[in-house]
Each structure stands twice: as structure tokens, then as C-alpha cells.
Enzyme design. Structure first.
Site, PDB file in Angstrom:
ATOM      1  N   CYS A 102       4.045   3.195   7.536  1.00 42.37           N
ATOM      2  CA  CYS A 102       2.962   4.103   7.135  1.00 42.37           C
ATOM      3  C   CYS A 102       3.359   5.560   7.344  1.00 42.37           C
ATOM      4  O   CYS A 102       2.694   6.459   6.845  1.00 42.37           O
ATOM      5  CB  CYS A 102       1.675   3.792   7.885  1.00 42.37           C
ATOM      6  SG  CYS A 102       1.771   4.122   9.645  1.00 42.37           S
TER       7      CYS A 102
ATOM      8  N   CYS B  23      -1.879   0.335  14.432  1.00 42.75           N
ATOM      9  CA  CYS B  23      -2.128   1.714  14.888  1.00 42.75           C
ATOM     10  C   CYS B  23      -2.282   1.729  16.412  1.00 42.75           C
ATOM     11  O   CYS B  23      -1.849   2.681  17.069  1.00 42.75           O
ATOM     12  CB  CYS B  23      -3.376   2.285  14.227  1.00 42.75           C
ATOM     13  SG  CYS B  23      -3.518   1.866  12.474  1.00 42.75           S
TER      14      CYS B  23
HETATM   15 FE1  FES Z   1      -0.198   3.975  10.379  1.00 46.35          FE
HETATM   16 FE2  FES Z   1      -2.616   3.779  11.314  1.00 46.35          FE
HETATM   17  S1  FES Z   1      -1.974   3.454   9.267  1.00 46.35           S
HETATM   18  S2  FES Z   1      -0.823   4.286  12.402  1.00 46.35           S
END
Ligand code: FES
Length: 142
Positions: free
Chosen positions: A33, A102
Site C-alpha cells: 500500500c 495497518c
Molecule cells: Fe496501508 Fe492501511 S492501507 S497501512
């Protein structure tokens, strides 16, 4: 979708900011991400006296960092190293399954900061013997 506690920590994150002369600094990133989390620790007499974080990431990452820093503040190194992402999620009242990684980032950022402290002070922290800050596998999205 998000609990009140998550929203609260996202809107009013605790312990945000930079720390000068931190005793331990840990930065981790999620390769998938692209989010980045940095944790600063002030340690005195094996106690986490202060903790700050800077997170460039999603709302759940910010809420997780905020909650994680609250959970280790004033605690011993041994207690901080045991903080799991599950405990962070529990304290937040839950996270959607796609956002679990996360909270893993928060756990790993703290471990990484403790590892940095151990390196700088030539100490061995129980539970971090096999910790590898370069191990990106650990931080992958699940
Ligand atoms: Fe990457 Fe939350 S989507 S840390």
C-alpha cells in the site's frame, strides 16, 4: 464500518510528531500500500517515558499508531515488545479485515524502534532476538 474509537483516534491522533534525540527510532513501510510509519521512543530506566509517531498512511494506520503509542506509554520495554497488533485492534474495538495489516505496521514499527534502541545501547531485548527490520514479508498486506 469503523468504530467510534477508530474514528476518534483518526481525527484526534495522540502522540503525533517528531522527537529530537530519541533513544530508539523505527520506521516501517508496507510494500503493497506504500504507507509508512515512524515511531520515536524516549526510554529511561527501561521504561517508555515518551513516544511519538509520524504516519504517512491510511486512516486505520493513523488510528493504529495513535492507539499503539497510548498502549506502550509508561510501560516497560518488556511490555512494549509484547504489544501485538491484536491488542491494538482490540483496543480500537475492531478493524475491518482488509485493514488488519495497518495494525501490523504499528506493532512492527514499535518493535523496530525497540530494536534500534537495543542496537544503540548494546542490549538484548527478549523477544527481539530474531527481529529483522529488513524483513518486508512481515509487513505485507494480508
Ligand atoms: Fe496501508 Fe492501511 S492501507 S497501512
Amino acid at each position: 464500518m469503523y468504530t467510534e474509537t477508530v474514528m476518534d483516534h483518526f481525527r484526534n491522533p495522540r502522540n503525533v510528531g517528531h522527537m529530537e534525540n530519541a533513544d530508539g527510532v523505527g520506521q516501517v513501510g508496507n510494500v503493497k500500500c506504500g504507507d509508512i510509519m515512524k515511531i520515536y521512543l524516549k526510554i529511561n530506566d527501561e521504561i517508555i517515558e515518551d513516544v511519538k509517531f509520524e504516519t504517512f498512511g491510511c486512516g486505520s494506520a493513523i488510528a493504529s499508531s495513535s492507539m499503539a503509542t497510548e498502549l506502550i506509554k509508561g510501560k516497560s520495554i518488556d511490555e512494549a515488545v509484547e504489544l501485538s497488533n491484536k491488542a491494538v485492534i482490540e483496543a480500537l474495538g475492531g478493524l475491518p479485515p482488509v485493514k488488519v495489516h495497518c495494525s501490523v505496521l504499528a506493532e512492527q514499527a514499535i518493535k523496530s524502534a525497540l530494536y534500534d534502541y537495543a542496537q544503540k545501547t548494546n542490549k538484548t531485548i527478549k523477544g527481539l532476538e530474531n527481529f529483522n527490520p529488513e524483513d518486508e514479508e512481515e509487513f505485507g498486506c494480508h
